[in-house]
Design an enzyme around this catalytic site. Structure first.
Site, PDB file in Angstrom:
ATOM      1  N   ALA A  61      39.971  34.759  32.420  1.00  0.00           N
ATOM      2  CA  ALA A  61      40.011  33.300  32.290  1.00  0.00           C
ATOM      3  C   ALA A  61      40.068  32.710  33.694  1.00  0.00           C
ATOM      4  CB  ALA A  61      41.249  32.895  31.500  1.00  0.00           C
ATOM      5  N   GLY A 100      40.528  37.958  30.057  1.00  0.00           N
ATOM      6  CA  GLY A 100      39.519  37.359  29.194  1.00  0.00           C
ATOM      7  C   GLY A 100      38.183  38.064  29.291  1.00  0.00           C
ATOM      8  N   GLU A 103      38.431  40.816  26.983  1.00  0.00           N
ATOM      9  CA  GLU A 103      38.430  40.273  25.611  1.00  0.00           C
ATOM     10  C   GLU A 103      37.027  39.904  25.171  1.00  0.00           C
ATOM     11  OE1 GLU A 103      41.578  37.549  26.678  1.00  0.00           O
ATOM     12  OE2 GLU A 103      42.811  38.360  25.084  1.00  0.00           O
ATOM     13  N   GLU A 123      47.176  40.187  32.459  1.00  0.00           N
ATOM     14  CA  GLU A 123      47.819  38.915  32.136  1.00  0.00           C
ATOM     15  C   GLU A 123      49.331  38.905  32.405  1.00  0.00           C
ATOM     16  OE1 GLU A 123      45.507  40.344  30.331  1.00  0.00           O
ATOM     17  OE2 GLU A 123      44.223  38.887  29.322  1.00  0.00           O
TER      18      GLU A 123
HETATM   19  N1  T1G Z   1      40.510  32.795  38.022  1.00  0.00           N
HETATM   20  C1  T1G Z   1      40.228  31.983  39.053  1.00  0.00           C
HETATM   21  N2  T1G Z   1      39.929  32.427  40.299  1.00  0.00           N
HETATM   22  C2  T1G Z   1      39.937  33.764  40.497  1.00  0.00           C
HETATM   23  C3  T1G Z   1      40.225  34.669  39.451  1.00  0.00           C
HETATM   24  C4  T1G Z   1      40.520  34.127  38.167  1.00  0.00           C
HETATM   25  N3  T1G Z   1      40.782  34.910  37.131  1.00  0.00           N
HETATM   26  N4  T1G Z   1      40.153  35.932  39.964  1.00  0.00           N
HETATM   27  C5  T1G Z   1      39.829  35.800  41.264  1.00  0.00           C
HETATM   28  N5  T1G Z   1      39.688  34.508  41.584  1.00  0.00           N
HETATM   29  C6  T1G Z   1      39.329  33.968  42.901  1.00  0.00           C
HETATM   30  C7  T1G Z   1      40.362  34.280  43.955  1.00  0.00           C
HETATM   31  O1  T1G Z   1      41.380  33.288  43.948  1.00  0.00           O
HETATM   32  C8  T1G Z   1      39.524  34.255  45.206  1.00  0.00           C
HETATM   33  O2  T1G Z   1      39.300  32.875  45.518  1.00  0.00           O
HETATM   34  C9  T1G Z   1      38.178  34.825  44.751  1.00  0.00           C
HETATM   35  O3  T1G Z   1      38.146  34.642  43.323  1.00  0.00           O
HETATM   36  C10 T1G Z   1      38.019  36.290  45.056  1.00  0.00           C
HETATM   37  O4  T1G Z   1      39.180  36.926  44.510  1.00  0.00           O
HETATM   38  C11 T1G Z   1      42.633  34.451  28.347  1.00  0.00           C
HETATM   39  C12 T1G Z   1      44.779  34.495  29.970  1.00  0.00           C
HETATM   40  C13 T1G Z   1      38.438  40.343  39.949  1.00  0.00           C
HETATM   41  C14 T1G Z   1      39.546  42.345  40.950  1.00  0.00           C
HETATM   42  O5  T1G Z   1      44.144  38.432  36.550  1.00  0.00           O
HETATM   43  O6  T1G Z   1      42.046  40.835  40.020  1.00  0.00           O
HETATM   44  O7  T1G Z   1      42.122  36.161  31.540  1.00  0.00           O
HETATM   45  O8  T1G Z   1      40.339  32.833  47.794  1.00  0.00           O
HETATM   46  O9  T1G Z   1      39.926  38.008  46.643  1.00  0.00           O
HETATM   47  O10 T1G Z   1      39.305  41.340  45.974  1.00  0.00           O
HETATM   48  O11 T1G Z   1      43.582  36.538  27.944  1.00  0.00           O
HETATM   49  O12 T1G Z   1      39.961  38.766  41.894  1.00  0.00           O
HETATM   50  O13 T1G Z   1      37.861  33.223  47.531  1.00  0.00           O
HETATM   51  O14 T1G Z   1      38.859  30.971  47.001  1.00  0.00           O
HETATM   52  O15 T1G Z   1      40.819  38.794  44.376  1.00  0.00           O
HETATM   53  O16 T1G Z   1      36.910  41.134  45.030  1.00  0.00           O
HETATM   54  C15 T1G Z   1      43.174  37.654  34.084  1.00  0.00           C
HETATM   55  C16 T1G Z   1      42.360  38.360  38.748  1.00  0.00           C
HETATM   56  C17 T1G Z   1      43.266  36.165  34.132  1.00  0.00           C
HETATM   57  C18 T1G Z   1      42.016  39.012  37.428  1.00  0.00           C
HETATM   58  C19 T1G Z   1      38.183  40.812  42.358  1.00  0.00           C
HETATM   59  N6  T1G Z   1      42.371  38.146  35.198  1.00  0.00           N
HETATM   60  N7  T1G Z   1      41.386  38.660  39.770  1.00  0.00           N
HETATM   61  O17 T1G Z   1      38.900  41.163  43.523  1.00  0.00           O
HETATM   62  O18 T1G Z   1      38.381  39.184  45.032  1.00  0.00           O
HETATM   63  S1  T1G Z   1      44.232  35.514  32.803  1.00  0.00           S
HETATM   64  C20 T1G Z   1      42.955  38.507  36.361  1.00  0.00           C
HETATM   65  C21 T1G Z   1      41.357  39.899  40.357  1.00  0.00           C
HETATM   66  C22 T1G Z   1      43.274  35.820  31.422  1.00  0.00           C
HETATM   67  C23 T1G Z   1      42.962  35.755  28.958  1.00  0.00           C
HETATM   68  C24 T1G Z   1      43.922  35.683  30.089  1.00  0.00           C
HETATM   69  C25 T1G Z   1      40.382  40.055  41.476  1.00  0.00           C
HETATM   70  C26 T1G Z   1      39.125  40.881  41.149  1.00  0.00           C
HETATM   71  P1  T1G Z   1      39.070  32.451  47.065  1.00  0.00           P
HETATM   72  P2  T1G Z   1      39.677  38.265  45.196  1.00  0.00           P
HETATM   73  P3  T1G Z   1      38.332  40.778  44.963  1.00  0.00           P
END
Ligand code: T1G
Length: 668
Positions: A61, A100, A103, A123
């Protein structure tokens, strides 16, 4: 358009392209629904392959939307639309399918992943639970045992493990798109598996939930993990729709919680800290080899951290005996990692093979980077840098690991000032994620950029710190300890203060932590400053150290550590030693003690911010979380303070906040 649909024969390829990580924003959710409508409406399309462009399939998400009310189309509806499509969808996954993103993949009829993919449900690390069917569909695919590990653990798995547990159907060989197209064509010729929503799931054995709950409660890391377990339990007991409704309600409740706000704050702060805007476009220098001066605990830890990235390391000590000790220290650290199954025996051999220990400083002549980690005494450090200047290449970067000395004094009058930088590691250096990066006024931008690139390579959280005694972390630590001693003076008990801070979420309170690390380290710093004529106040810890109570290592510190006793015990000797210094002030509750000490940390942080020692409040939070055990799910002292607000601070501190803190709080 972030979602495109093209046809390869009778197979539609739907590609999500929303840099940087295909996070499921509102627009992207709508376009996925539109693509499902279009594929269903096209009689030539028999199946759909879903892919992500860029570095990841779908990262989850869009977390940046979580501070706003949820907007339709909601993700559960997107997943259901894919799952009920007339044509089967095949998720072709690379990079990451997280939260997400996982999912959405579960809404597809099949999942195929490329090598190097990470799949899972992070999450709980954001203080929420999966909110689009993760706790309901996953057990229907892999069973409850694996589903509980995936969802409550929050740790993604690789494609091999995902295949082994049944989370994916196949691992793509060669080009992912071609492999997915072939998979889709082959699947069309076989009986179609039923959608996960339509599958039953075998309830786990008696006692499964109690065991899982007991295990999770021990982690004490906020509420999300236990709430995720409750969602999984519901999925075992209720029908699909009821379990989905329970999950969604839990997700929406937690999404609005302080804990989730704190964890999102840390999530974005970590990413911002690793990419300081002033370094944008500045090319770091390549680091192909490194040297470490000093083979003590810190030096050996730094050498191991460097070796784990594959860098060859030269470890320099002053003489053969010290060099032998340095090698032993390195071996002990590697052995500890083998014991904890963090590295295999062959990897341990490789770590050792790439380390050369020497007493000849000219062995550092070709190193791209040299990190000094010798005794915290200015003269000793100055001598090291004077010698390094004589043997290292002019373009080699020379770093000091000093934890509180002024780097400018260490290198004053020596070689090219642009090449020096402070790299303050935290012990154990191969484990602790925090790295305080301390530029000198003359430090060249590409030297600073190289320091940040090194932090990323080491898997560290870098925080830029200005020069003052203790930089950011040790300066706050000094304030924290002084505030804890003030509470002692007012009559609070040592054990009550430690218990209060553990109750707040620290692994250890201030006194037990000092006993663990040793009271004499800070004592020697104070004595050094006093010898240099600085006005350093007497502390209660001084009284203990002077009678030999230096902590666990001497069997006595703030507590007694009798061999026979199961746990440290409050010490009557300490009571006698401090009797003249502690008075019968008002007794404070655990909450009040924690509020007081965290407020004192925040007040010191506000001063650090006002003086420009820290660039941003969130950096101070990262220092405290990654260097000093501040509970991550509280967001750090500055985040916590901003959420508590100015009006409660006078009570917490027992006095009006400082102008810097008041200014910080009013800035909101
Ligand atoms: N939402 C918004 N921005 C995100 C994002 C996300 N989920 N993930 C990364 N970014 C932005 C981050 O802030 C950075 O921004 C850029 O992308 C690169 O990130 C409904 C509720 C995928 C392994 O927790 O683990 O889904 O600083 O430096 O090292 O059930 O990003 O460039 O402006 O980390 O290549 C669950 C979180 C969400 C995954 C890539 N998902 N992200 O790593 O890049 S909750 C997560 C990561 C959810 C559902 C639930 C990593 C990555 P900027 P980065 P990376």
């Amino acid at each position: 358009m972030a979602v495109t649909l093209e046809k390869d024969g009778s197979i539609a390829v739907v590609t999500v392209d929303s840099p940087p990580v295909n996070a499921l924003s509102r627009d992207l959710r709508q376009e996925l629904i539109d693509a499902a409508e279009a594929a269903d409406a096209d009689p030539d399309i028999e199946a759909v392959v879903l892919m992500g462009a860029g570095r990841a399939f779908i990262a989850g998400a869009d977390v940046s939307e979580f501070d706003r009310l949820p907007e339709p189309p909601h993700l559960p509806d997107v997943v259901a639309r894919i799952e009920t499509a007339k044509k089967p969808w095949i998720a072709a996954i690379h990079g990451a399918a997280l939260g997400g993103g996982m999912e959405v993949a579960l809404g597809c009829r099949f999942r195929i992943a490329a090598p190097g993919t990470r799949l899972g449900f992070p999450e709980v690390a954001l203080g929420v639970v999966p909110g689009a069917g993760g706790t309901v569909r996953t057990p229907r695919l892999v069973g409850f045992d694996k589903a509980v590990a995936l969802v409550t653990g929050g740790k993604p798995v690789g494609e091999e493990e995902a295949k082994a547990i049944g989370l994916i159907d196949a691992i793509a060989e060669g080009d992912l798109r071609q492999a997915a197209l072939s998979f889709a064509r082959a699947a069309l010729g076989k009986p179609m598996p039923s959608p996960l929503a339509a599958r039953d799931v075998a309830a786990p054995h008696e006692g499964f939930w109690v065991e899982a709950e007991t295990r999770l409660a021990k982690r004490g890391e906020g509420a999300a993990r236990l709430r995720a377990l409750a969602c999984l339990k519901r999925a075992a007991e209720a029908d699909f729709a009821a379990a989905m409704a329970h999950e969604r309600a839990t997700f929406l409740e937690l999404r609005a919680s302080d804990e989730a706000a704190a964890l999102r704050h840390v999530f974005f702060a970590e990413r911002a800290a690793s990419r300081p805007p002033e370094l944008k476009g500045i090319e770091p220098r390549p680091i192909r080899s490194a040297g470490v001066v000093g083979g003590g605990t810190m030096g050996a830890g730094i050498a191991l951290a460097l070796r784990r990235t594959g860098l060859p390391v030269v470890l320099l000590e002053r003489d053969e005996a010290a060099a032998a000790r340095g090698l032993d220290n390195f071996r002990d650290l590697v052995g500890g990692m083998v014991k904890r199954a963090l590295v295999s025996e062959p990897e341990a051999d490789e770590l050792l093979a790439g380390l050369s220990v020497t007493t000849e400083i000219r062995a550092l002549g070709d190193a791209d980077l040299v990190i000094e980690a010798v005794f915290e005494e200015i003269g000793v450090k100055r001598d090291v840098f004077a010698r390094l200047d004589g043997v290292c290449r002019p373009d080699a970067i020379l770093a000091t690991n000093t934890s509180y000395l002024d780097p400018r004094r260490i290198v004053a009058g020596l070689g090219d000032p642009e090449r020096y930088v402070g790299l303050h590691f935290f012990s154990p250096a191969h484990v602790m994620k925090l790295l305080e990066i301390v530029p000198l006024p003359e430090t060249a931008p590409e030297v600073l950029a190289t320091a940040f690139a090194l932090a990323a390579r080491l898997g560290k959280v870098p925080v830029k710190a200005g020069i003052c005694e203790g930089f950011i972390g040790n300066r706050i630590l000094k304030r924290y300890r002084a505030a804890a001693e003030d509470l002692l003076r007012q009559g609070a008990a040592i054990a009550d203060i430690d218990a209060a801070m553990r109750g707040f979420g620290f692994r250890m309170g201030p006194f037990e932590a000092q006993d663990m690390g040793g009271l004499d380290i800070a004592y020697l710093q104070r004595e050094g400053a006093r010898a240099a004529g600085e006005p350093v106040l007497e502390t209660l810890a001084d009284i203990l150290v002077r009678v030999g109570r230096k902590g666990r290592k001497t069997g006595a510190g703030w507590y007694d550590y009798a061999e026979s006793a199961a746990a440290p015990t409050p010490s009557s000797e300490v009571g006698e030693l401090l009797a003249a210094h502690v008075g019968g002030g008002p007794s404070l509750s655990g909450e009040a003690i924690a509020a007081r000490l965290v407020s004192e940390m925040a007040e010191e942080g506000a001063a650090i911010l006002a003086e420009g020692i820290a660039v941003a409040a969130k950096d101070i939070d990262l220092v405290e979380i990654h260097g000093y055990g501040f509970p991550r799910w509280r967001g750090g002292p500055m985040f916590h303070a901003s959420r508590r607000g100015a009006k409660r601070f006078a009570d917490d501190l027992g006095r009006p906040p400082s102008p810097a803190l008041a200014a910080f709080l009013s800035a909101g």
